[in-house]
Each structure stands twice: as C-alpha cells, then as structure tokens.
Design a protein around this motif. Structure first.
Motif, PDB file in Angstrom:
ATOM      1  N   UNK A 204       9.000  21.852  -5.965  1.00 28.53           N
ATOM      2  CA  UNK A 204       8.160  22.700  -5.099  1.00 28.53           C
ATOM      3  C   UNK A 204       6.939  21.917  -4.615  1.00 28.53           C
ATOM      4  N   UNK A 205       6.302  21.188  -5.525  1.00 25.11           N
ATOM      5  CA  UNK A 205       5.104  20.409  -5.170  1.00 25.11           C
ATOM      6  C   UNK A 205       5.462  19.348  -4.115  1.00 25.11           C
ATOM      7  N   UNK A 206       6.635  18.725  -4.268  1.00 26.35           N
ATOM      8  CA  UNK A 206       7.074  17.712  -3.301  1.00 26.35           C
ATOM      9  C   UNK A 206       7.345  18.355  -1.942  1.00 26.35           C
ATOM     10  N   UNK A 207       7.960  19.542  -1.957  1.00 23.78           N
ATOM     11  CA  UNK A 207       8.247  20.250  -0.707  1.00 23.78           C
ATOM     12  C   UNK A 207       6.952  20.643  -0.003  1.00 23.78           C
ATOM     13  N   UNK A 208       6.000  21.103  -0.806  1.00 19.22           N
ATOM     14  CA  UNK A 208       4.708  21.534  -0.243  1.00 19.22           C
ATOM     15  C   UNK A 208       4.001  20.356   0.413  1.00 19.22           C
ATOM     16  N   UNK A 209       4.152  19.188  -0.198  1.00 21.92           N
ATOM     17  CA  UNK A 209       3.530  17.972   0.342  1.00 21.92           C
ATOM     18  C   UNK A 209       4.186  17.580   1.665  1.00 21.92           C
ATOM     19  N   UNK A 210       5.541  17.631   1.696  1.00 26.01           N
ATOM     20  CA  UNK A 210       6.270  17.171   2.881  1.00 26.01           C
ATOM     21  C   UNK A 210       6.213  18.177   4.026  1.00 26.01           C
TER      22      UNK A 210
ATOM     23  N   UNK B 127       0.857  -1.210   0.000  1.00 24.66           N
ATOM     24  CA  UNK B 127       0.000   0.000   0.000  1.00 24.66           C
ATOM     25  C   UNK B 127       0.879   1.241   0.000  1.00 24.66           C
ATOM     26  N   UNK B 128       1.942   1.199   0.836  1.00 23.89           N
ATOM     27  CA  UNK B 128       2.848   2.355   0.921  1.00 23.89           C
ATOM     28  C   UNK B 128       3.525   2.581  -0.427  1.00 23.89           C
ATOM     29  N   UNK B 129       3.899   1.507  -1.081  1.00 27.27           N
ATOM     30  CA  UNK B 129       4.586   1.608  -2.376  1.00 27.27           C
ATOM     31  C   UNK B 129       3.617   2.213  -3.414  1.00 27.27           C
ATOM     32  N   UNK B 130       2.367   1.755  -3.349  1.00 24.50           N
ATOM     33  CA  UNK B 130       1.348   2.244  -4.285  1.00 24.50           C
ATOM     34  C   UNK B 130       1.148   3.761  -4.088  1.00 24.50           C
ATOM     35  N   UNK B 131       1.089   4.166  -2.815  1.00 27.88           N
ATOM     36  CA  UNK B 131       0.893   5.601  -2.497  1.00 27.88           C
ATOM     37  C   UNK B 131       2.085   6.411  -2.989  1.00 27.88           C
ATOM     38  N   UNK B 132       3.288   5.843  -2.790  1.00 29.43           N
ATOM     39  CA  UNK B 132       4.511   6.543  -3.209  1.00 29.43           C
ATOM     40  C   UNK B 132       4.514   6.745  -4.731  1.00 29.43           C
ATOM     41  N   UNK B 133       4.141   5.703  -5.458  1.00 36.28           N
ATOM     42  CA  UNK B 133       4.128   5.802  -6.924  1.00 36.28           C
ATOM     43  C   UNK B 133       3.093   6.829  -7.378  1.00 36.28           C
ATOM     44  N   UNK B 134       1.950   6.862  -6.686  1.00 39.91           N
ATOM     45  CA  UNK B 134       0.899   7.839  -7.028  1.00 39.91           C
ATOM     46  C   UNK B 134       1.408   9.263  -6.795  1.00 39.91           C
ATOM     47  N   UNK B 135       2.128   9.459  -5.685  1.00 41.09           N
ATOM     48  CA  UNK B 135       2.675  10.794  -5.374  1.00 41.09           C
ATOM     49  C   UNK B 135       3.713  11.196  -6.410  1.00 41.09           C
ATOM     50  N   UNK B 136       4.586  10.268  -6.756  1.00 46.76           N
ATOM     51  CA  UNK B 136       5.647  10.581  -7.733  1.00 46.76           C
ATOM     52  C   UNK B 136       5.020  10.975  -9.074  1.00 46.76           C
ATOM     53  N   UNK B 137       3.969  10.245  -9.423  1.00 49.23           N
ATOM     54  CA  UNK B 137       3.294  10.527 -10.692  1.00 49.23           C
ATOM     55  C   UNK B 137       2.653  11.918 -10.647  1.00 49.23           C
ATOM     56  N   UNK B 138       2.064  12.229  -9.483  1.00 49.79           N
ATOM     57  CA  UNK B 138       1.398  13.538  -9.320  1.00 49.79           C
ATOM     58  C   UNK B 138       2.420  14.665  -9.456  1.00 49.79           C
ATOM     59  N   UNK B 139       3.580  14.532  -8.810  1.00 50.89           N
ATOM     60  CA  UNK B 139       4.586  15.601  -8.867  1.00 50.89           C
ATOM     61  C   UNK B 139       5.197  15.683 -10.258  1.00 50.89           C
ATOM     62  N   UNK B 140       5.398  14.524 -10.888  1.00 44.62           N
ATOM     63  CA  UNK B 140       6.018  14.517 -12.216  1.00 44.62           C
ATOM     64  C   UNK B 140       5.114  15.190 -13.260  1.00 44.62           C
ATOM     65  N   UNK B 141       3.825  15.326 -12.946  1.00 42.50           N
ATOM     66  CA  UNK B 141       2.892  15.967 -13.882  1.00 42.50           C
ATOM     67  C   UNK B 141       3.124  17.474 -13.989  1.00 42.50           C
ATOM     68  N   UNK B 142       3.830  18.066 -13.024  1.00 45.68           N
ATOM     69  CA  UNK B 142       4.140  19.508 -13.094  1.00 45.68           C
ATOM     70  C   UNK B 142       5.048  19.748 -14.296  1.00 45.68           C
ATOM     71  N   UNK B 143       4.918  20.988 -14.836  1.00 49.13           N
ATOM     72  CA  UNK B 143       5.568  21.252 -16.133  1.00 49.13           C
ATOM     73  C   UNK B 143       7.093  21.377 -16.045  1.00 49.13           C
ATOM     74  N   UNK B 144       7.604  21.950 -14.950  1.00 44.27           N
ATOM     75  CA  UNK B 144       9.051  22.167 -14.884  1.00 44.27           C
ATOM     76  C   UNK B 144       9.619  21.432 -13.686  1.00 44.27           C
ATOM     77  N   UNK B 145      10.955  21.301 -13.678  1.00 45.07           N
ATOM     78  CA  UNK B 145      11.627  20.601 -12.590  1.00 45.07           C
ATOM     79  C   UNK B 145      11.419  21.350 -11.277  1.00 45.07           C
ATOM     80  N   UNK B 146      11.527  22.675 -11.344  1.00 47.61           N
ATOM     81  CA  UNK B 146      11.354  23.486 -10.128  1.00 47.61           C
ATOM     82  C   UNK B 146       9.947  23.296  -9.563  1.00 47.61           C
TER      83      UNK B 146
END
Lengths: 171, 232
Positions: A29-35, A6-25
């Motif tokens: 930023x989205x990952x920082x906001x989450x954490x 379940x944790x792995x599934x959640x992690x992959x979902x989060x990574x996918x969500x952040x990777x959807x942002x247009x730029x690296x910054x």
C-alpha cells in the motif's frame, strides 16, 4: 556521484522505508501511495522482497475493494484507503486511543460503543504492537503514535488464516 | 451501571451546531464550544470525532505556526511532512480541498491570536468546518478579532448538567427512574459536574439493589450524596 548512483541510493532508501511497514499489505500500500499510477513491474521494483503471486493478490484485492482502479490493462491508479469511508469499530477505537494521552478501558468502551471484549482484544493487540502500554489494570497509555491509519490485528489475522486452512484441510 | 455515552442537552447542542456547519458549504465556518472543566466538552469532541472520522488535534502550550501545521499534516496523512510553514500550509490546504473533513481543535484556548488567524485562513480557503473547543478564554480571544468573530457560525456554551439530563442519564445508564426533585438534589450536590453525578447514580444503583426496593427513594439519594462527601 553519478546520476545512476544517486537513483540507486534513492531506490534503496524507498525500499527501506516501505519495508519498515509492519505487514506485507501495508508495505505494498505504501509503495502504491508513493507511485500513485503504477503497473506490476514498477510496484514489484519497490517491494522486491515479496513473491509475485502475493503482490498480484494484493493488487486484485485492492481493485476489488476500490482502493485502486484500473486505468488501462495492467496499469492502475491508487485512489486511497476505502477504510476511511467505511468506519469500523476498530477505526473508532484507534481514533479514541490516539486522542487520549492516558485512558481507561471504560473510557474507550463508553465512547466507541463497541463491546468490551472487542475493546480489550484490540487494546491488547495494540500493546503487543508496542503502541500503548498498560499502566495498571484497566488503565492504558499511548507510547508510540504511528498515525491515523488503524493498525491491523495481525495476530488475529494469522489465527483466522490458520483456522481457515485447517477447515479447508478437514473438508 | 451501563457504560454508555449519554446525550445530554450540551451534547445535543454540539450535534446541532456541527450539523449546521455541514450545511454551510460556500462560507467559512468556525465553531466555538466553550465551558468550564468537567462539562463534557472534550468527551463530546472525542466521541463525535471518532464516530465520524473527523480530524482531532489538541492545541499545545507553545504551539508555533509550523508545529500546528505539522500536526495537521500528520493527522491528514501528508507524507513527507514539510519542514517549513508555507509548504506545510499548502499541503494542508491541498489535502482538505481533495478530501474535506471537519477539523476539531481541543484546548484551543491555548492558541494565541496568530494561530487563530491561521485557522481563519484555512477555513476561508478550504471551506472546511473548524470546531474549536476550550474554556471561556477562547471566546474572548475570538471576539477580540473581528475577522475571526465574523466567521464564527456558532458559539455553544456547555452549561452545568441540568436536572433533566440527570433523569435521562439515570434512565439510560442505570435503568433507574428518579423524580425531578431527586434529580434537583443531585444537581445541587454536584454543582453541575457530570463526573460527580455519575458517581452518585452508581451509588444509588447499589443502594437500590441492596434494598430490593421497587423505586428510588429520597433517602437513597441523600445517602448517596452523603457517601460522596466522604474524603473531600
């Protein structure tokens, strides 16, 4: 399903969500906001597609601008995007674009107080990013609204970066 | 003609009301800006929201409580947006307490009494100014509810454009000096609608340039007004 699955599934979902942002910054930023509170490793865990050097570069830049603060060595807290406090002309233009359903270049120029060239350059950037479309000459319509965060003119940033590199090469 | 946002008397009244709301920190502040279409309410709301970073939302026909809260969540960058009323309301309150920002709701005359009550609750809890912009129906809806009306700090009515506004606009936008009488002619012909005035001033500017005159004549004003009547 086990808890690790379940944790792995959640992690992959989060990574996918952040990777959807247009730029690296934006992704970092989205990952920082989450954490909210993070260290380098926990951040890298969420955006593993980027090299360590670039992520550290973003952390340093955000620390310099005040978007994050260091709470102890190696550990940071996300404070928020300081661009909200220091409004630029592009912030104003984007706000106006979002508040209209359909608008003209004249409307945005008048209400933003920005120069016409600035308005046109940014509107074309938004068109390329597929947030607005040009209905006819001077008339635009919003087609996708990603939210109040001002989209970055990535084409211009890439062009300026290339020019700076060429300048460095010449020098 | 310069493409500038001119501060008419209506706009100055808008600014004064918003400034007053910022000084009232410990009381809930609702503001209402009403007037007929074409008086510049929405332009003023959009201009100041964009310049100051206020939250701007537009009320929609059929807006439910949840829909309204979710739209506010979206504007306040709340992620993920809650799917139920209570969590959405609490998220908006938390966000506004942490980062107080003025909220502007345009076309607020579309909101029913329940939605206005929710706005009242938000204003009560967060002490953030809520500016409601709409037609005269909005004022009647707010006055019907004593709880809402007693919290209304200011009601500003956007009047038809005045002769002074026209003189000021002609000077700022077109660098034309027109007399009070000429401004009154334009005001009467436009029936206070700013869009029509702007069109007439543009025509006067063209006539002024063509005639290479040193001042705006009554004849130019009459011609510009006459040209505007074509096709109506």
């Amino acid at each position: 399903m086990t808890s690790s699955a379940i944790a792995r599934k959640k992690l992959l979902a989060l990574r996918k969500k952040f990777a959807a942002e247009k730029t690296m910054t934006a992704q970092v930023r989205a990952a920082m906001r989450h954490l909210r509170t993070f260290d380098f490793l926990s951040l890298e865990h969420l955006v593993p597609q980027h090299p360590e050097k670039r992520i550290r570069g973003v952390i340093e830049e955000f620390r310099r601008t005040g978007e994050i603060k260091s709470i102890r060595p190696g550990c940071y807290e996300y404070l928020g995007n300081v661009r909200h406090v220091r409004r630029t002309k592009l912030d104003v233009i984007w706000h106006l674009v979002r508040s209209h359903r359909q608008f003209t270049t004249d409307d945005i120029e008048r209400l933003s107080g920005a120069k016409r060239d600035t308005v046109l350059e940014y509107l074309h950037c938004l068109r390329r990013l597929e947030f607005i479309r040009q209905v006819k000459r001077g008339v635009w319509q919003i087609v996708a609204d990603p939210g109040p965060d001002t989209p970055v003119n990535t084409a211009k940033c890439a062009r300026l970066k290339r020019l700076r590199k060429e300048k460095k090469g010449d020098a | 003609m310069k493409n500038v946002f001119v501060h008419t008397q209506n706009v100055k009244n808008f600014i004064a009301a918003m400034k007053e709301s910022e000084t009232v920190r410990k009381d809930p502040a609702l503001l209402a800006f009403i007037g007929q279409a074409g008086r510049g309410k929405t332009s003023a709301a959009k201009f100041f929201s964009a310049q100051n970073g206020w939250v701007y939302v537009r009320a929609l026909t059929g807006w439910s409580e949840l829909w309204m809260m979710q739209d506010l969540c979206f504007e306040l960058r709340i992620d993920p947006i809650p799917k139920r009323k209570k969590p959405a309301f609490e998220a908006v309150v938390k966000s506004l307490r942490k980062n107080p920002r003025t909220i502007v709701i345009d076309e607020a005359d579309k909101m029913d009494a329940t939605l206005l009550d929710w706005i009242r609750d938000l204003a009560d809890i967060t002490y953030v100014p809520f500016a409601l912009v709409g037609e005269k129906l909005l004022a009647r809806k707010m006055q019907r509810e004593r709880r809402i009306w007693s919290r209304t700090l200011r009601l500003v009515e956007f009047d038809p454009i005045s002769a002074m506004d026209i003189i000021f606009f002609a000077k700022q936008a077109a660098e034309l000096a027109i007399s009070a009488q000429q401004a009154e002619m334009l005001r009467a012909a436009s029936d206070g609608d700013f869009r029509l005035v702007a069109r007439d001033i543009r025509r006067i500017e063209d006539l002024f340039a063509v005639n290479k005159s040193d001042k705006v004549t009554d004849e130019m004003v009459k011609t510009a007004i006459k040209m505007g009547l074509r096709g109506r």
